[in-house]
Design a protein around this motif. Structure first.
Motif, PDB file in Angstrom:
ATOM      1  N   LEU A 219      27.512  40.841   5.133  1.00 13.58           N
ATOM      2  CA  LEU A 219      27.955  40.311   6.425  1.00 13.58           C
ATOM      3  C   LEU A 219      26.970  40.634   7.546  1.00 13.58           C
ATOM      4  O   LEU A 219      26.894  39.916   8.536  1.00 13.58           O
ATOM      5  CB  LEU A 219      29.329  40.883   6.779  1.00 13.58           C
ATOM      6  CG  LEU A 219      30.507  40.206   6.078  1.00 13.58           C
ATOM      7  CD1 LEU A 219      31.750  41.063   6.178  1.00 13.58           C
ATOM      8  CD2 LEU A 219      30.760  38.835   6.681  1.00 13.58           C
ATOM      9  N   GLY A 220      26.204  41.714   7.378  1.00 10.28           N
ATOM     10  CA  GLY A 220      25.216  42.074   8.383  1.00 10.28           C
ATOM     11  C   GLY A 220      24.152  40.987   8.504  1.00 10.28           C
ATOM     12  O   GLY A 220      23.701  40.645   9.594  1.00 10.28           O
ATOM     13  N   VAL A 221      23.772  40.421   7.365  1.00  9.41           N
ATOM     14  CA  VAL A 221      22.762  39.372   7.318  1.00  9.41           C
ATOM     15  C   VAL A 221      23.280  38.091   7.987  1.00  9.41           C
ATOM     16  O   VAL A 221      22.554  37.366   8.650  1.00  9.41           O
ATOM     17  CB  VAL A 221      22.392  39.112   5.833  1.00  9.41           C
ATOM     18  CG1 VAL A 221      21.779  37.764   5.638  1.00  9.41           C
ATOM     19  CG2 VAL A 221      21.477  40.215   5.321  1.00  9.41           C
ATOM     20  N   VAL A 222      24.570  37.860   7.833  1.00  8.89           N
ATOM     21  CA  VAL A 222      25.202  36.639   8.309  1.00  8.89           C
ATOM     22  C   VAL A 222      25.296  36.596   9.833  1.00  8.89           C
ATOM     23  O   VAL A 222      25.092  35.564  10.469  1.00  8.89           O
ATOM     24  CB  VAL A 222      26.627  36.568   7.701  1.00  8.89           C
ATOM     25  CG1 VAL A 222      27.500  35.596   8.441  1.00  8.89           C
ATOM     26  CG2 VAL A 222      26.546  36.241   6.221  1.00  8.89           C
ATOM     27  N   ASP A 227      26.040  29.860  11.929  1.00  9.11           N
ATOM     28  CA  ASP A 227      26.917  29.292  12.945  1.00  9.11           C
ATOM     29  C   ASP A 227      28.370  29.438  12.505  1.00  9.11           C
ATOM     30  O   ASP A 227      29.264  29.606  13.303  1.00  9.11           O
ATOM     31  CB  ASP A 227      26.639  27.790  13.123  1.00  9.11           C
ATOM     32  CG  ASP A 227      25.186  27.536  13.493  1.00  9.11           C
ATOM     33  OD1 ASP A 227      24.656  28.276  14.326  1.00  9.11           O
ATOM     34  OD2 ASP A 227      24.584  26.603  12.913  1.00  9.11           O
ATOM     35  N   ARG A 228      28.558  29.346  11.190  1.00  8.69           N
ATOM     36  CA  ARG A 228      29.910  29.361  10.649  1.00  8.69           C
ATOM     37  C   ARG A 228      29.887  30.172   9.359  1.00  8.69           C
ATOM     38  O   ARG A 228      28.875  30.207   8.664  1.00  8.69           O
ATOM     39  CB  ARG A 228      30.340  27.921  10.365  1.00  8.69           C
ATOM     40  CG  ARG A 228      31.787  27.717  10.070  1.00  8.69           C
ATOM     41  CD  ARG A 228      32.198  26.271  10.461  1.00  8.69           C
ATOM     42  NE  ARG A 228      31.420  25.267   9.746  1.00  8.69           N
ATOM     43  CZ  ARG A 228      31.643  24.943   8.467  1.00  8.69           C
ATOM     44  NH1 ARG A 228      32.564  25.550   7.763  1.00  8.69           N
ATOM     45  NH2 ARG A 228      30.914  24.017   7.887  1.00  8.69           N
ATOM     46  N   VAL A 229      30.989  30.838   9.066  1.00  5.50           N
ATOM     47  CA  VAL A 229      31.058  31.704   7.893  1.00  5.50           C
ATOM     48  C   VAL A 229      32.274  31.328   7.054  1.00  5.50           C
ATOM     49  O   VAL A 229      33.395  31.240   7.569  1.00  5.50           O
ATOM     50  CB  VAL A 229      31.176  33.195   8.298  1.00  5.50           C
ATOM     51  CG1 VAL A 229      31.188  34.079   7.052  1.00  5.50           C
ATOM     52  CG2 VAL A 229      30.043  33.595   9.217  1.00  5.50           C
ATOM     53  N   ALA A 260      35.420  45.759   8.088  1.00  2.94           N
ATOM     54  CA  ALA A 260      35.608  47.180   8.400  1.00  2.94           C
ATOM     55  C   ALA A 260      34.854  48.073   7.425  1.00  2.94           C
ATOM     56  O   ALA A 260      34.506  49.201   7.749  1.00  2.94           O
ATOM     57  CB  ALA A 260      37.097  47.513   8.386  1.00  2.94           C
ATOM     58  N   ALA A 261      34.594  47.567   6.214  1.00  2.93           N
ATOM     59  CA  ALA A 261      33.947  48.393   5.178  1.00  2.93           C
ATOM     60  C   ALA A 261      32.426  48.377   5.278  1.00  2.93           C
ATOM     61  O   ALA A 261      31.755  49.152   4.606  1.00  2.93           O
ATOM     62  CB  ALA A 261      34.379  47.910   3.792  1.00  2.93           C
ATOM     63  N   VAL A 262      31.872  47.490   6.117  1.00  7.49           N
ATOM     64  CA  VAL A 262      30.414  47.419   6.239  1.00  7.49           C
ATOM     65  C   VAL A 262      29.907  48.676   6.959  1.00  7.49           C
ATOM     66  O   VAL A 262      30.372  48.985   8.046  1.00  7.49           O
ATOM     67  CB  VAL A 262      29.989  46.163   7.037  1.00  7.49           C
ATOM     68  CG1 VAL A 262      28.494  46.138   7.244  1.00  7.49           C
ATOM     69  CG2 VAL A 262      30.435  44.912   6.315  1.00  7.49           C
ATOM     70  N   PRO A 263      28.978  49.408   6.327  1.00 16.87           N
ATOM     71  CA  PRO A 263      28.441  50.577   7.029  1.00 16.87           C
ATOM     72  C   PRO A 263      27.626  50.134   8.243  1.00 16.87           C
ATOM     73  O   PRO A 263      26.888  49.169   8.174  1.00 16.87           O
ATOM     74  CB  PRO A 263      27.543  51.245   5.978  1.00 16.87           C
ATOM     75  CG  PRO A 263      27.250  50.191   4.974  1.00 16.87           C
ATOM     76  CD  PRO A 263      28.365  49.208   5.017  1.00 16.87           C
ATOM     77  N   ARG A 264      27.813  50.818   9.358  1.00 18.64           N
ATOM     78  CA  ARG A 264      27.140  50.423  10.592  1.00 18.64           C
ATOM     79  C   ARG A 264      26.481  51.620  11.235  1.00 18.64           C
ATOM     80  O   ARG A 264      27.045  52.700  11.266  1.00 18.64           O
ATOM     81  CB  ARG A 264      28.131  49.834  11.596  1.00 18.64           C
ATOM     82  CG  ARG A 264      28.966  48.711  11.091  1.00 18.64           C
ATOM     83  CD  ARG A 264      29.987  48.313  12.142  1.00 18.64           C
ATOM     84  NE  ARG A 264      29.361  47.894  13.388  1.00 18.64           N
ATOM     85  CZ  ARG A 264      29.677  46.783  14.035  1.00 18.64           C
ATOM     86  NH1 ARG A 264      30.590  45.977  13.565  1.00 18.64           N
ATOM     87  NH2 ARG A 264      29.082  46.487  15.163  1.00 18.64           N
TER      88      ARG A 264
ATOM     89  N   ILE B 255      22.698  44.171  12.251  1.00 19.84           N
ATOM     90  CA  ILE B 255      23.953  44.637  12.843  1.00 19.84           C
ATOM     91  C   ILE B 255      25.037  43.598  12.585  1.00 19.84           C
ATOM     92  O   ILE B 255      24.860  42.421  12.908  1.00 19.84           O
ATOM     93  CB  ILE B 255      23.768  44.897  14.358  1.00 19.84           C
ATOM     94  CG1 ILE B 255      22.939  46.177  14.524  1.00 19.84           C
ATOM     95  CG2 ILE B 255      25.115  45.009  15.054  1.00 19.84           C
ATOM     96  CD1 ILE B 255      23.093  46.857  15.842  1.00 19.84           C
ATOM     97  N   PRO B 256      26.148  44.029  11.959  1.00 27.44           N
ATOM     98  CA  PRO B 256      27.194  43.057  11.618  1.00 27.44           C
ATOM     99  C   PRO B 256      28.019  42.678  12.843  1.00 27.44           C
ATOM    100  O   PRO B 256      29.216  42.886  12.894  1.00 27.44           O
ATOM    101  CB  PRO B 256      28.028  43.791  10.560  1.00 27.44           C
ATOM    102  CG  PRO B 256      27.792  45.238  10.811  1.00 27.44           C
ATOM    103  CD  PRO B 256      26.446  45.374  11.455  1.00 27.44           C
ATOM    104  N   ASP B 257      27.376  42.138  13.829  1.00 26.15           N
ATOM    105  CA  ASP B 257      28.042  41.724  15.059  1.00 26.15           C
ATOM    106  C   ASP B 257      27.216  40.582  15.649  1.00 26.15           C
ATOM    107  O   ASP B 257      26.093  40.786  16.095  1.00 26.15           O
ATOM    108  CB  ASP B 257      28.099  42.918  16.021  1.00 26.15           C
ATOM    109  CG  ASP B 257      28.691  42.529  17.374  1.00 26.15           C
ATOM    110  OD1 ASP B 257      28.746  41.323  17.692  1.00 26.15           O
ATOM    111  OD2 ASP B 257      29.077  43.437  18.115  1.00 26.15           O
ATOM    112  N   PRO B 258      27.775  39.374  15.635  1.00 24.80           N
ATOM    113  CA  PRO B 258      26.992  38.200  16.051  1.00 24.80           C
ATOM    114  C   PRO B 258      26.507  38.303  17.483  1.00 24.80           C
ATOM    115  O   PRO B 258      25.422  37.816  17.810  1.00 24.80           O
ATOM    116  CB  PRO B 258      27.975  37.032  15.913  1.00 24.80           C
ATOM    117  CG  PRO B 258      29.106  37.530  15.111  1.00 24.80           C
ATOM    118  CD  PRO B 258      29.142  39.025  15.233  1.00 24.80           C
ATOM    119  N   VAL B 259      27.265  38.918  18.351  1.00 24.19           N
ATOM    120  CA  VAL B 259      26.871  38.991  19.752  1.00 24.19           C
ATOM    121  C   VAL B 259      25.675  39.933  19.901  1.00 24.19           C
ATOM    122  O   VAL B 259      24.646  39.567  20.471  1.00 24.19           O
ATOM    123  CB  VAL B 259      28.060  39.448  20.626  1.00 24.19           C
ATOM    124  CG1 VAL B 259      27.643  39.476  22.087  1.00 24.19           C
ATOM    125  CG2 VAL B 259      29.248  38.511  20.423  1.00 24.19           C
TER     126      VAL B 259
END
Lengths: 328, 275
Positions: A219-222, A227-229, A260-264, B255-259
């Protein structure tokens, strides 16, 4: 603003897609009724974990797995992919659909020069070798390969991982396709190379108005690119929404759990947030909503009734028995 | 604060392919305190795999020393060596390749007890396998099953149980979650955190994923082309990286945040703008 996305003409339209392993008693349904569109110039991410069916869907678009039974419809513009002969398909693959796969080394022939491989789609169309090679050098330098003309004679092993992925991208783009399908294009790469490839995908799709279907588990890559997922779980799309809305307000419990499970780097918690259990294998797909055994808010009906896919207010959709959220 | 180093690496050098070959490790110094969680970050070709091999004696350094609990690892013999092989356990990256497909979970997890003659009876061994399986969150009733019947995350739990049953003092985890699904990866990281807290086992965690290292490790070293370019408390290194390479790595983490991902991004340490 978001509704215009759905109203744009569909470039790629997948409807009721089913994919089964070889027929017989042991046949397993890998993909269980997938609808997905990519509009011209739109960048769509298809996200899923192991067993979700995302990669087999990507390969079905190109009909790369001959042993699988594919049902439903895959339309590229006015062309029904599932009705094409193998010969017509190979033309479509080179010219209308560009492909980038996870392992750039696997996509390249170690015994052929870079120039020969990048120019191949043009040579197939009968373009003269000299012209095809010149064009190959142009595309490579547009993708940031320095001194591309001199390096046409080089072999894949002489290139670094990031450079090889540029070569693969050049092969995909040289035929000037309408859509690019990228299946885990950054998964095996180091983080700095991954960033380069993502920036490159961002640039080429933006500049060329190219449709993109990005298949990934990450999801980080996305977040920075799509534009849409569309989120896939156990052979079905459970949520499909504009990227900002999906990240800000996920409407399917699986999407919420995955986010929520994606490490950040920017989040510090004593424990990581987890989803209990593991994604099911397609052969052991639970009845009803396949996510219900792992779902924190599952209700009784989730174990028996497959949730219908409903439109959300933001032009997306989701498949969950929970009350429809705000969707804005 | 940091305690005595359990693992101490001094002036370690390793070159492959003769004297004109490539230098995999170039004068590496590292000190892992007892009871700590230590992250080792590097890209492919950084030398992190070679370093792990030198620590667990699968590779001999050209020069320098690896010291565990005050003793030179590469000079160990006899009883000391056996003790080392109990005290230091490795959890490998790929839970599919690291478990013998023909052995049951009981055999896999209990093997170390047999090798080190730590269980007097079969019943004793079985009881300790069962207890260890519970510690890693697996059902002890699964003891008779083969690895193939488990998911990737469960297999990694089996591999951790196999290491843990010997009550090691140092757990060397070599990219233990990079082959796992995101939803499962977090479970394994939490398990390692709990094991560290509950059992006090020292963890050396090798990874390319900086966010996971930040989650698990109190200290971190950044390895590039065989050289440790930066080392220190994880929060400090990640919030105020001193080496340009560390900064590049941190900036490259999506970063998993589009903004944030589109607007320029905030990482600990400041605002960076993507090109």
């Amino acid at each position: 603003m978001t509704t215009e996305i759905v109203q744009r003409t569909a470039l790629l339209q997948i409807s009721g897609l089913t994919i089964d392993t070889e027929p017989g008693d042991t046949s397993v349904r890998l993909v269980d009724g997938v609808d997905l569109t990519v509009a011209a110039g739109e960048r769509v991410a298809l996200v899923g974990e192991s067993g979700s069916g995302k990669s087999v869907t990507a390969r079905a678009l190109m009909r790369l797995d001959g042993s699988l039974t594919i049902g439903g419809s895959i339309r590229l513009g006015d062309t029904e992919i599932l009705a094409q002969t193998e010969r017509r398909l190979s033309t479509i693959r080179g010219s209308r659909i560009g492909m980038v796969f996870q392992d750039p080394m696997g996509a390249l022939d170690p015994l052929q020069s870079i120039g020969a491989q990048v120019s191949e789609p043009l040579r197939q169309r009968g373009i003269r070798k000299k012209d095809a090679l010149r064009r190959a050098a142009e595309v490579l330098s547009e993708l940031g390969v320095a001194r591309a003309h001199e390096r046409l004679g080089a072999y894949p092993h002489e290139f670094s991982g990031g450079m090889r992925q540029r070569v693969v991208l050049a092969m995909a783009l040289i035929g000037e396709p309408e859509i690019l399908i990228a299946d885990e294009p950054t998964t095996a790469l180091d983080v700095r190379v991954q960033q380069q490839v993502l920036n490159l995908l961002d640039e080429v799709t933006r500049e060329r108005g190219l449709g993109l279907l990005l298949i990934t588990h990450d999801l980080g890559v996305v977040a920075g690119l799509a534009d849409r997922v569309a989120v896939m779980y156990s052979g079905r799309i459970v949520e499909d929404r504009p990227v900002r809305a999906l990240f800000a307000d996920p409407l399917h419990p699986y999407t919420a759990g995955l986010l929520a499970a994606v490490p950040r780097l920017d989040v510090h918690l004593p424990r990581m947030t987890t989803i209990p259990g593991a994604p099911p294998s397609p052969a052991l797909r639970p009845p009803g909503c396949p996510f219900h055994p792992r779902c924190p808010v599952a209700m009784e009906r989730c174990a028996s009734e497959t949730p219908p896919t409903m439109a959300t207010a933001d032009g997306g959709r989701r498949a969950c028995h929970l009350d429809q959220g705000s969707g804005n | 604060m940091n305690g005595t180093p359990l693992l101490d690496i001094r002036a370690l050098n390793k070159t492959f392919g003769g004297s004109r070959g490539s230098k995999a490790l170039d004068d590496v110094y590292l000190s892992v305190p007892e009871g700590g969680t230590f992250g080792l970050v590097g890209e492919s070709g950084s030398g992190k795999s070679t370093l792990v091999k030198c620590i667990v004696r699968r590779e001999r350094p050209d020069s320098g020393a690896v010291t565990f609990d005050g003793r030179d690892v590469h000079a160990l013999r006899g009883g000391d060596l056996r003790r080392f092989r109990r005290d230091v356990q490795l959890v490998a990256q790929d839970p599919y390749a690291s478990l013998n497909p023909r052995m049951t979970v009981e055999q896999i997890v209990g093997e170390g007890l047999v090798v080190h003659r730590l269980a007097r009876t079969r019943a004793d061994r079985r009881a300790r396998v069962a207890q260890t399986l519970i510690e890693v969150g697996l059902d002890p009733d699964a003891m008779g099953r083969l690895p193939a019947t488990f998911s990737g995350g469960q297999r990694q739990r089996i591999a951790i149980a196999r290491a843990l049953i010997l009550r090691p003092r140092l757990l060397v985890c070599d990219e233990p979650v990079s082959a796992l699904d995101v939803s499962v990866q977090a479970q394994v990281i939490n398990l390692l955190t709990s094991l560290h807290e509950d059992l006090g086992v020292t963890i050396l965690f090798i990874a390319h994923d900086l966010a996971i290292v930040q989650q698990l490790c109190s200290r971190v070293a950044v390895l590039r082309s065989g050289v440790v370019v930066e080392e220190g408390p994880t929060r400090q290194v990640f919030s105020t990286p001193r080496h340009r390479y560390t900064r590049e790595l941190l900036e490259a983490v999506p970063i998993p945040d589009p903004v944030a991902a589109r607007a320029g991004r905030t990482i600990p340490g400041g605002v960076l703008t993507l090109p």
